[in-house]
Design an enzyme around this catalytic site. Structure first.
Site, PDB file in Angstrom:
ATOM      1  CB  THR A 187      44.077   7.723  19.624  1.00 17.85           C
ATOM      2  OG1 THR A 187      42.979   7.202  20.357  1.00 17.85           O
ATOM      3  CG2 THR A 187      43.733   7.787  18.157  1.00 17.85           C
ATOM      4  CE1 TYR A 207      36.526  11.181  20.838  1.00 20.24           C
ATOM      5  CE2 TYR A 207      37.681  10.619  22.859  1.00 20.24           C
ATOM      6  CZ  TYR A 207      37.686  11.175  21.591  1.00 20.24           C
ATOM      7  OH  TYR A 207      38.830  11.733  21.087  1.00 20.24           O
TER       8      TYR A 207
END
Ligand SMILES: Cc1cc2nc3c(=O)[nH]c(=O)nc-3n(C[C@H](O)[C@H](O)[C@H](O)COP(=O)(O)O)c2cc1C
Length: 353
Positions: free
Chosen positions: A26, A181
């Site tokens: 990311t 997540y």
């Protein structure tokens, strides 16, 4: 010394020219609405000589967006813009899959579009704060627990994301099952207090991730779907009474799907041998990760621990990491302060030798 690392290998439908995989990172260089940008085209194209690129965690729906300037694969515009990335990588002979990442309770209303809520298996707020462009550091939202029907709708979002990824030219997808997540929120005892078919004992807690994988495999073929796991990871306030057992159950469920690979990170917890667990279920179809250099990667492949090894941080400052590894050349460092900042600095401006 590194001869095995540079041999081709086939994982499902993915034919890798070498066994060096670029791990997902990311980097927050998309537009605020999640549209991939020009600098992302350059960044990925310059790293196309990896045997496989796993492009950064990307959200399947707006509710899944965890971070500012994190890309999505949820709209037609995002498909068209990702197509520029995949075309550029393919033009250089590369192979690229997209990591599908639903943040679940990790996120803030200051990041998502107005009216889009934060959702999770159960109404439990993650400890800690998250950076937002508009309001600085913020606590994670208190998530709303999804109904059973809504969970099934999120599974469907994953199927659609896989189809969109293929439409965008990706060679496949990888389900992000680590780092606290959504799939890990379902899998772990501390974040899943549900009493429906998605909560309770390990087989039910693994069901959400399994159903996402099955839906993606049904949509684009199992040989184009991978899974990423990291047993024992407590990042983003994850607690599990028995992380090894939960992960073993998910691996056991996922193995018969015939997926392209399991991308497995070493367990940070003493007493869990994640690579051995993975090998028991997935055999040779493993991409190993965490803390490797080219010599230790070569050793791991030679020892039959996995088919390929992924590298994240080495690729940040070294777009030509594959060449440098092959020739034993020195590696450039990277600037930590520029990891997540907008613009090309510290992202697409690291030179090849
Ligand atoms: C800047 C940065 C961003 C990352 N983003 C992701 C991500 O989106 N998805 C993911 O699964 N892992 C992510 N990771 C973890 C890496 O993929 C990798 O597992 C970790 O850095 C260890 O590999 P390494 O020792 O080769 O760097 C990220 C790591 C870094 C340094």
């Amino acid at each position: 010394m590194t001869e095995r690392l540079f041999q081709p290998v086939t994982l499902g439908e993915l034919r890798l020219a070498n066994r060096i995989v670029m791990a997902p990172m990311t980097r927050n260089r998309a537009a605020p609405n999640g549209d991939p940008t020009d600098i992302m085209v350059k960044y990925y194209a310059e790293r196309a000589d990896a045997g496989l690129i796993v492009a950064e965690g990307s959200w399947p729906s707006a509710a899944g967006q965890a971070y500012c300037r994190q890309p999505g694969i949820a709209t037609d515009a995002q498909v068209a813009l990702w197509r520029r990335v995949t075309d550029a990588v393919h033009a250089r002979g590369g192979l690229i899959v997209l990591q599908i990442m639903h943040g679940g309770r990790i996120g803030s209303r200051h990041i998502k579009p107005a009216g889009v809520g934060t959702v999770a298996p159960s109404t439990l707020r993650a400890a800690g704060e998250i950076y937002t462009d508009s309001a600085g550091m913020q606590p994670h939202d208190l998530p709303r627990a999804r109904s059973t029907a809504e969970v099934r709708a999120v599974v469907e979002e994953h199927r659609q994301a896989a189809l969109r990824a293929r439409a965008a030219g990706f060679d496949g997808v990888e389900l992000h099952g680590t780092s606290g997540y959504l799939p890990m929120q379902f899998l772990s005892t501390g974040t899943n207090l549900r009493s429906d078919e998605y909560g309770g004992a390990a087989p039910a807690r693994a069901r959400f991730a399994f159903e996402c994988l099955a839906a993606m495999a049904q949509a684009i073929g199992p040989g184009r779907v991978g899974l990423r796991l990291n047993p024992g990871n407590s990042y983003n306030d994850i607690q599990d009474a028995d992380s090894a057992a939960s992960h073993a159950e998910l691996m056991r469920q996922a193995a018969p799907l015939g997926l392209a690979y399991l991308h497995v990170m070493r367990a940070p917890t003493p007493g869990i041998d994640a690579f051995a667990m993975a090998r028991d279920c997935f055999g040779e179809r493993l991409i190993l990760n965490d803390g490797f250099d080219s010599a230790s990667a070569e050793q791991a492949i030679a020892a039959g621990q996995g088919a390929a090894v992924s590298f994240a941080r080495h690729f940040i400052g070294n777009p030509d990491y594959v060449t440098r590894a092959r020739q034993g050349l020195a590696l450039a460092r990277f600037d930590r302060k520029l990891l997540y900042t907008p613009g090309p600095a510290g992202y697409s401006d690291y030179p090849s030798l």
